[in-house]
Scaffold this active site. Sequence first.
Site, PDB file in Angstrom:
ATOM      1  N   GLY A  17       3.631  10.819  -9.996  1.00 20.91           N
ATOM      2  CA  GLY A  17       2.750  10.801  -8.831  1.00 20.91           C
ATOM      3  C   GLY A  17       3.460  10.595  -7.511  1.00 20.91           C
ATOM      4  O   GLY A  17       4.519  11.181  -7.245  1.00 20.91           O
ATOM      5  N   ILE A  18       2.869   9.762  -6.674  1.00 23.99           N
ATOM      6  CA  ILE A  18       3.440   9.472  -5.360  1.00 23.99           C
ATOM      7  C   ILE A  18       4.847   8.919  -5.485  1.00 23.99           C
ATOM      8  O   ILE A  18       5.760   9.293  -4.750  1.00 23.99           O
ATOM      9  CB  ILE A  18       2.535   8.496  -4.585  1.00 23.99           C
ATOM     10  CG1 ILE A  18       1.217   9.174  -4.199  1.00 23.99           C
ATOM     11  CG2 ILE A  18       3.243   7.979  -3.336  1.00 23.99           C
ATOM     12  CD1 ILE A  18       0.192   8.231  -3.605  1.00 23.99           C
ATOM     13  N   TYR A 164      -8.935  -3.662  -7.306  1.00 24.52           N
ATOM     14  CA  TYR A 164      -8.033  -2.730  -6.626  1.00 24.52           C
ATOM     15  C   TYR A 164      -8.138  -2.900  -5.112  1.00 24.52           C
ATOM     16  O   TYR A 164      -7.120  -2.988  -4.404  1.00 24.52           O
ATOM     17  CB  TYR A 164      -8.380  -1.303  -7.027  1.00 24.52           C
ATOM     18  CG  TYR A 164      -7.482  -0.251  -6.419  1.00 24.52           C
ATOM     19  CD1 TYR A 164      -6.284   0.092  -7.011  1.00 24.52           C
ATOM     20  CD2 TYR A 164      -7.857   0.417  -5.241  1.00 24.52           C
ATOM     21  CE1 TYR A 164      -5.467   1.071  -6.460  1.00 24.52           C
ATOM     22  CE2 TYR A 164      -7.045   1.388  -4.687  1.00 24.52           C
ATOM     23  CZ  TYR A 164      -5.853   1.716  -5.301  1.00 24.52           C
ATOM     24  OH  TYR A 164      -5.046   2.676  -4.741  1.00 24.52           O
TER      25      TYR A 164
END
Length: 258
Positions: A17-18, A164
Amino acid sequence: MGGLSQRIAVVSGGSSGIGLAVVTQLLVAGYKVAFFGQHSEHVDAALTALHRQFDPNDILGRRADISVLNDVQAFFAEVEQLWRKPDILICNAGISPKTPEGAPTPFASMDLEEWHGVLAVNLTGAMLCCQAVIPSMTSSRFGRIILVGSIAGRTLPKVAGAAYVASKAGLSGLCRSLVASSIGSGVTINVVAPGRVLTEMAGSADSPVNTAILERVPVGRLGTPDDIAHAITFLASSEAGFINGAILDVNGGEFAPL
Protein backbone atom coordinates in the site's frame (compact mmCIF):
# COMPACT_ATOMS: atom_id res chain seq x y z
CA MET A 1 22.73 11.24 -2.80
CA GLY A 2 25.37 8.53 -2.85
CA GLY A 3 28.49 8.09 -0.73
CA LEU A 4 28.81 9.25 2.85
CA SER A 5 25.97 11.76 2.45
CA GLN A 6 23.40 9.09 1.54
CA ARG A 7 20.45 9.41 3.90
CA ILE A 8 18.99 6.46 5.77
CA ALA A 9 15.19 6.18 5.92
CA VAL A 10 12.93 3.83 7.89
CA VAL A 11 9.33 3.12 6.91
CA SER A 12 6.96 1.25 9.21
CA GLY A 13 4.24 -0.69 7.43
CA GLY A 14 6.39 -0.51 4.30
CA SER A 15 5.56 -3.84 2.70
CA SER A 16 2.32 -2.86 0.92
CA GLY A 17 0.00 0.00 0.00
CA ILE A 18 1.08 3.51 0.91
CA GLY A 19 4.12 2.24 2.77
CA LEU A 20 5.52 0.35 -0.22
CA ALA A 21 4.93 3.37 -2.44
CA VAL A 22 6.90 5.47 0.06
CA VAL A 23 9.75 2.95 0.12
CA THR A 24 9.84 3.00 -3.69
CA GLN A 25 9.81 6.80 -3.96
CA LEU A 26 12.57 7.16 -1.36
CA LEU A 27 14.74 4.65 -3.23
CA VAL A 28 14.13 6.59 -6.46
CA ALA A 29 15.23 9.74 -4.61
CA GLY A 30 18.51 8.07 -3.62
CA TYR A 31 17.98 7.03 -0.01
CA LYS A 32 18.88 3.76 1.61
CA VAL A 33 15.59 2.44 2.94
CA ALA A 34 14.75 -0.03 5.70
CA PHE A 35 11.16 -1.10 6.17
CA PHE A 36 9.18 -3.58 8.17
CA GLY A 37 5.73 -5.11 8.07
CA GLN A 38 3.71 -7.49 10.16
CA HIS A 39 3.24 -10.22 7.54
CA SER A 40 6.25 -12.16 6.27
CA GLU A 41 4.66 -12.94 2.92
CA HIS A 42 4.09 -9.23 2.23
CA VAL A 43 7.66 -8.37 3.20
CA ASP A 44 9.08 -11.12 0.99
CA ALA A 45 6.95 -10.07 -1.99
CA ALA A 46 7.96 -6.43 -1.56
CA LEU A 47 11.66 -7.32 -1.38
CA THR A 48 11.41 -9.45 -4.51
CA ALA A 49 9.82 -6.58 -6.44
CA LEU A 50 12.20 -3.93 -5.09
CA HIS A 51 15.32 -5.99 -5.79
CA ARG A 52 14.36 -6.10 -9.47
CA GLN A 53 14.41 -2.30 -9.66
CA PHE A 54 16.98 -1.12 -7.11
CA ASP A 55 20.35 -2.05 -5.63
CA PRO A 56 19.67 -4.67 -2.91
CA ASN A 57 22.44 -3.07 -0.85
CA ASP A 58 20.18 -0.03 -0.43
CA ILE A 59 17.23 -2.03 0.93
CA LEU A 60 16.46 -3.78 4.20
CA GLY A 61 13.10 -5.44 4.77
CA ARG A 62 12.04 -7.41 7.82
CA ARG A 63 8.95 -8.83 9.49
CA ALA A 64 8.29 -7.05 12.77
CA ASP A 65 5.26 -6.27 14.92
CA ILE A 66 5.22 -2.55 15.66
CA SER A 67 3.15 -3.14 18.79
CA VAL A 68 5.91 -5.32 20.32
CA LEU A 69 8.75 -3.33 21.89
CA ASN A 70 11.36 -6.06 21.39
CA ASP A 71 10.52 -6.28 17.67
CA VAL A 72 10.89 -2.54 17.22
CA GLN A 73 14.16 -2.38 19.14
CA ALA A 74 15.62 -5.35 17.26
CA PHE A 75 14.71 -3.82 13.91
CA PHE A 76 16.33 -0.46 14.63
CA ALA A 77 19.40 -2.21 16.04
CA GLU A 78 19.75 -4.14 12.77
CA VAL A 79 19.46 -0.92 10.75
CA GLU A 80 22.23 0.65 12.81
CA GLN A 81 24.42 -2.44 12.52
CA LEU A 82 23.99 -2.65 8.75
CA TRP A 83 24.29 1.08 8.00
CA ARG A 84 23.90 3.54 10.88
CA LYS A 85 21.08 5.21 12.76
CA PRO A 86 18.36 6.57 10.46
CA ASP A 87 17.92 10.20 9.41
CA ILE A 88 14.31 9.79 8.23
CA LEU A 89 11.37 8.05 9.90
CA ILE A 90 7.99 7.51 8.28
CA CYS A 91 5.42 6.07 10.69
CA ASN A 92 2.92 4.52 8.31
CA ALA A 93 1.85 1.24 9.95
CA GLY A 94 -1.86 1.18 10.70
CA ILE A 95 -4.86 -1.08 11.04
CA SER A 96 -8.58 -0.36 10.74
CA PRO A 97 -10.75 -3.31 11.82
CA LYS A 98 -13.99 -3.88 9.95
CA THR A 99 -16.97 -6.18 10.29
CA PRO A 100 -17.44 -8.97 7.70
CA GLU A 101 -19.66 -6.52 5.78
CA GLY A 102 -16.83 -3.99 5.59
CA ALA A 103 -18.24 -1.54 8.11
CA PRO A 104 -16.46 -0.31 11.24
CA THR A 105 -17.32 -2.01 14.49
CA PRO A 106 -20.23 -0.14 16.12
CA PHE A 107 -18.93 1.86 19.07
CA ALA A 108 -21.34 0.28 21.55
CA SER A 109 -20.16 -3.23 20.70
CA MET A 110 -16.44 -2.56 20.32
CA ASP A 111 -14.46 -4.54 22.89
CA LEU A 112 -11.28 -3.55 24.70
CA GLU A 113 -9.19 -5.96 22.65
CA GLU A 114 -9.98 -4.06 19.47
CA TRP A 115 -9.55 -0.64 21.10
CA HIS A 116 -6.17 -1.46 22.62
CA GLY A 117 -5.03 -3.34 19.51
CA VAL A 118 -5.66 -0.41 17.17
CA LEU A 119 -4.01 2.13 19.46
CA ALA A 120 -1.05 -0.20 20.01
CA VAL A 121 -0.31 -0.29 16.28
CA ASN A 122 -1.43 3.12 15.06
CA LEU A 123 -0.34 5.34 17.96
CA THR A 124 1.86 3.55 20.48
CA GLY A 125 3.84 1.92 17.67
CA ALA A 126 4.60 5.33 16.20
CA MET A 127 5.71 6.52 19.63
CA LEU A 128 8.11 3.57 19.98
CA CYS A 129 9.63 4.29 16.57
CA CYS A 130 10.06 7.98 17.43
CA GLN A 131 11.78 7.07 20.68
CA ALA A 132 14.19 4.90 18.70
CA VAL A 133 15.38 7.71 16.42
CA ILE A 134 15.00 11.12 18.07
CA PRO A 135 18.14 10.95 20.28
CA SER A 136 20.43 10.18 17.34
CA MET A 137 18.68 12.69 15.08
CA THR A 138 19.18 15.35 17.73
CA SER A 139 22.84 14.44 18.10
CA SER A 140 23.42 14.69 14.35
CA ARG A 141 21.39 17.93 14.11
CA PHE A 142 19.21 16.55 11.32
CA GLY A 143 16.06 14.49 11.24
CA ARG A 144 12.74 14.14 9.48
CA ILE A 145 9.77 12.40 11.09
CA ILE A 146 6.54 12.03 9.13
CA LEU A 147 3.49 10.54 10.84
CA VAL A 148 0.80 9.17 8.53
CA GLY A 149 -2.54 10.29 9.93
CA SER A 150 -5.90 10.29 8.19
CA ILE A 151 -8.76 12.48 7.09
CA ALA A 152 -10.71 10.52 9.74
CA GLY A 153 -8.61 12.20 12.40
CA ARG A 154 -9.25 15.66 10.95
CA THR A 155 -13.02 15.87 10.48
CA LEU A 156 -16.20 13.90 11.06
CA PRO A 157 -15.41 10.30 10.10
CA LYS A 158 -17.49 8.67 7.38
CA VAL A 159 -16.21 5.08 7.28
CA ALA A 160 -13.73 4.69 10.16
CA GLY A 161 -14.32 3.25 13.61
CA ALA A 162 -13.78 5.03 16.92
CA ALA A 163 -10.45 3.38 17.74
CA TYR A 164 -8.98 4.24 14.34
CA VAL A 165 -10.21 7.84 14.54
CA ALA A 166 -8.84 8.28 18.06
CA SER A 167 -5.47 6.81 17.08
CA LYS A 168 -5.08 9.05 14.04
CA ALA A 169 -6.15 12.16 15.94
CA GLY A 170 -3.64 11.13 18.60
CA LEU A 171 -0.82 11.29 16.07
CA SER A 172 -1.47 15.02 15.68
CA GLY A 173 -1.06 15.44 19.43
CA LEU A 174 2.11 13.36 19.37
CA CYS A 175 3.43 15.58 16.58
CA ARG A 176 2.80 18.77 18.57
CA SER A 177 4.50 17.32 21.64
CA LEU A 178 7.56 16.23 19.68
CA VAL A 179 7.85 19.61 17.96
CA ALA A 180 7.75 21.35 21.35
CA SER A 181 10.44 19.07 22.76
CA SER A 182 12.72 19.26 19.68
CA ILE A 183 13.24 23.02 19.48
CA GLY A 184 16.63 23.86 17.99
CA SER A 185 17.46 20.21 17.32
CA GLY A 186 17.38 20.21 13.53
CA VAL A 187 14.56 17.65 13.64
CA THR A 188 11.21 18.36 12.00
CA ILE A 189 8.01 16.44 12.70
CA ASN A 190 4.96 16.62 10.47
CA VAL A 191 1.75 14.73 9.74
CA VAL A 192 0.44 13.69 6.33
CA ALA A 193 -3.32 13.06 6.47
CA PRO A 194 -4.52 11.03 3.46
CA GLY A 195 -8.08 10.91 2.29
CA ARG A 196 -9.49 7.80 0.64
CA VAL A 197 -6.66 5.94 -1.06
CA LEU A 198 -7.10 2.86 -3.21
CA THR A 199 -5.24 0.22 -1.22
CA GLU A 200 -6.11 -3.28 -0.08
CA MET A 201 -7.50 -1.76 3.13
CA ALA A 202 -9.86 0.53 1.17
CA GLY A 203 -11.24 -2.19 -1.10
CA SER A 204 -12.20 -1.97 -4.76
CA ALA A 205 -12.76 1.38 -6.48
CA ASP A 206 -16.34 0.49 -7.43
CA SER A 207 -17.49 -0.61 -3.98
CA PRO A 208 -20.55 1.24 -2.62
CA VAL A 209 -18.41 2.92 0.06
CA ASN A 210 -15.80 4.17 -2.41
CA THR A 211 -18.43 5.25 -4.93
CA ALA A 212 -20.07 7.39 -2.25
CA ILE A 213 -16.75 8.90 -1.20
CA LEU A 214 -15.86 9.72 -4.80
CA GLU A 215 -18.88 11.99 -5.02
CA ARG A 216 -17.37 14.13 -2.23
CA VAL A 217 -13.89 14.53 -3.79
CA PRO A 218 -13.57 17.73 -5.85
CA VAL A 219 -10.68 16.48 -8.00
CA GLY A 220 -12.96 13.72 -9.28
CA ARG A 221 -10.97 10.65 -8.30
CA LEU A 222 -9.78 8.69 -5.29
CA GLY A 223 -6.18 8.82 -4.17
CA THR A 224 -3.36 6.47 -5.05
CA PRO A 225 -0.48 5.33 -2.84
CA ASP A 226 1.87 7.37 -5.05
CA ASP A 227 -0.12 10.55 -4.30
CA ILE A 228 0.69 10.13 -0.62
CA ALA A 229 4.25 8.93 -1.21
CA HIS A 230 5.18 12.03 -3.20
CA ALA A 231 4.02 14.29 -0.36
CA ILE A 232 5.93 12.25 2.21
CA THR A 233 9.09 12.19 0.10
CA PHE A 234 9.03 15.98 -0.13
CA LEU A 235 8.62 16.37 3.64
CA ALA A 236 11.58 14.01 4.11
CA SER A 237 13.83 16.18 1.98
CA SER A 238 16.22 18.94 2.95
CA GLU A 239 14.04 21.37 0.97
CA ALA A 240 11.26 20.91 3.55
CA GLY A 241 13.41 22.13 6.42
CA PHE A 242 11.13 25.06 7.31
CA ILE A 243 8.00 22.91 7.50
CA ASN A 244 7.55 21.76 11.08
CA GLY A 245 4.47 20.84 13.09
CA ALA A 246 2.27 20.90 9.99
CA ILE A 247 -0.59 18.66 8.94
CA LEU A 248 -0.61 18.18 5.18
CA ASP A 249 -4.05 17.11 3.97
CA VAL A 250 -3.76 14.96 0.83
CA ASN A 251 -7.35 14.16 0.03
CA GLY A 252 -8.32 15.74 -3.30
CA GLY A 253 -10.26 18.49 -1.51
CA GLU A 254 -12.69 16.22 0.35
CA PHE A 255 -11.67 18.05 3.53
CA ALA A 256 -10.37 21.59 3.00
CA PRO A 257 -9.76 23.54 6.25
CA LEU A 258 -9.44 26.91 4.52
